[in-house]
Design an enzyme around this catalytic site. Sequence first.
Site, PDB file in Angstrom:
ATOM      1  N   ARG A   1     -73.580  -8.075 -36.501  1.00 26.38           N
ATOM      2  CA  ARG A   1     -72.503  -7.087 -36.686  1.00 26.38           C
ATOM      3  C   ARG A   1     -72.517  -6.520 -38.100  1.00 26.38           C
ATOM      4  O   ARG A   1     -72.242  -5.344 -38.331  1.00 26.38           O
ATOM      5  CB  ARG A   1     -71.139  -7.742 -36.385  1.00 26.38           C
ATOM      6  CG  ARG A   1     -70.903  -7.972 -34.892  1.00 26.38           C
ATOM      7  CD  ARG A   1     -69.741  -8.932 -34.660  1.00 26.38           C
ATOM      8  NE  ARG A   1     -68.551  -8.517 -35.359  1.00 26.38           N
ATOM      9  CZ  ARG A   1     -67.680  -9.354 -35.927  1.00 26.38           C
ATOM     10  NH1 ARG A   1     -67.850 -10.660 -35.865  1.00 26.38           N
ATOM     11  NH2 ARG A   1     -66.623  -8.892 -36.545  1.00 26.38           N
TER      12      ARG A   1
ATOM     13  N   ASP B   1     -71.554 -17.480 -33.129  1.00 23.09           N
ATOM     14  CA  ASP B   1     -70.851 -16.602 -34.078  1.00 23.09           C
ATOM     15  C   ASP B   1     -71.728 -16.300 -35.293  1.00 23.09           C
ATOM     16  O   ASP B   1     -71.736 -15.189 -35.806  1.00 23.09           O
ATOM     17  CB  ASP B   1     -69.526 -17.233 -34.526  1.00 23.09           C
ATOM     18  CG  ASP B   1     -68.905 -16.397 -35.634  1.00 23.09           C
ATOM     19  OD1 ASP B   1     -68.565 -15.226 -35.361  1.00 23.09           O
ATOM     20  OD2 ASP B   1     -68.826 -16.867 -36.783  1.00 23.09           O
TER      21      ASP B   1
HETATM   22  N1  URA Z   1     -64.685 -13.462 -41.098  1.00 19.09           N
HETATM   23  C1  URA Z   1     -65.325 -14.019 -40.036  1.00 19.09           C
HETATM   24  O1  URA Z   1     -65.553 -15.229 -40.009  1.00 19.09           O
HETATM   25  N2  URA Z   1     -65.688 -13.202 -39.023  1.00 19.09           N
HETATM   26  C2  URA Z   1     -65.455 -11.879 -39.005  1.00 19.09           C
HETATM   27  O2  URA Z   1     -65.807 -11.211 -38.043  1.00 19.09           O
HETATM   28  C3  URA Z   1     -64.810 -11.305 -40.108  1.00 19.09           C
HETATM   29  C4  URA Z   1     -64.418 -12.132 -41.149  1.00 19.09           C
END
Ligand code: URA
Length: 433
Positions: free
Chosen positions: A168, A161
């Site tokens: 992203r 992530d």
């Molecule tokens: N907070 C997160 O941790 N991820 C996202 O994609 C958006 C906000």
Amino acid sequence: MRMYDIIMKKRNGGELSKEEIDFFVEGYTKGEIPDYQVSALMMAIYFQKMNETETLNLTMAMAHSGDMLDLSRIKGVKVDKHSTGGVGDKTSLSLTPLVAACGVPVAKMSGRGLGHTGGTIDKLESFPGFTTSLSLDKFFENVNNVGVAIMGQTADLAPADKKLYALRDVTATVDNMSLIASSIMSKKLAAGADSIVLDVKTGSGAFMKSEEDAFALANEMVKIGRGAGRKTFAIVSDMDQPLGNAVGNILEVKEAIDTLKGKGPTDFVELVMTLGTKMLIAGGICEDDESAKKMLTNALESGAALKKLAEFVKAQGGDERYVYDTDLFPKAKFIVPVESPEEGYISHIECDEVGICSLMLGGGRETKDSVIDLAVGLYLTKKRGDYVKKGDILCYIHSDDESNIESVKDRFLKAYTFSAVSPEKTEMIKGII
Ligand code: URA
């Protein structure tokens, strides 16, 4: 399996299989798939979307890309809480000792992050001596003995992530419901709690500006949590104006302490009580809202929640005298009132702009190396729906630098809109899922 085929399948509106999702998440985390191919896939997902099964598979793949914390050494049902963030959001500071005082063990790993103010860890460091550098053994020991502990993030939680979110951020693919939900939930699942309570904000200070989007995100995250076998609740709450009155680290800590003393602002108290209710139910301490509210009220009125905060601060090296006497906290050098330029009802507050004022004062981080000034911020004395006369005080600016006060004042005043008619009343809690 080829990344090219996965991109093309999604580009053409196909459904990605679990194997395909695992393949790209693992390959990207290991550095075997380049940024440009994952960027293309993110854009394909952005336009073609993902269904529930794909979103759950993506979440699980990201959650398992690093350490999955094992909290089994902590007694009881562990409940985690997550807020999508906003201006003046000091909820964890009041909520965690409150629910811990009622018997829900709170074991939180937090990072610092960027924002209008610091994060929970920065705010807790307002207590002299307070540290979040705990060994895992000490962390578990504190949760078992005190009921609550917060440590800085040491474990490698959801590294996929971390990489994907950064990508992203620079490819205009953040605001896709499935990608946001899987990003947040992968971190929550990896952090190991049995149950999760989510606070999804909506309004001008929130990520999700419209209620419709906030509910869609909340629903998506609840489905993921429940799909992964964790008891999950989401509350959609108002962030169309700052939460409570205080924006800024020490100012917020003081407001959170005042709340535990029964002197909190009504909007903030309502949110804390609602989240607390769901945390007691998720933690198996209470069966229904009514008994949970009663228990929380008792913990507040008896002083047990305040005492729990003091115990928690002390157990992590902080000076607990500050809990009982908030005048000990340092104050900013300049405390300057901002007067209303006109008469009328405050019909709108551009919440993000108030957050930017806090950032301009030095209360938050613009880059990860910025140093935060814990004493600065804004204290709002008038909020949406209040009637003001010209010259009434709208807020106090707390600054350590005289030269930034005028520009902050200008920006703050531009955030307020006045009207001759009273604005429609809005609810703090928009809904519970
Ligand atoms: N907070 C997160 O941790 N991820 C996202 O994609 C958006 C906000």
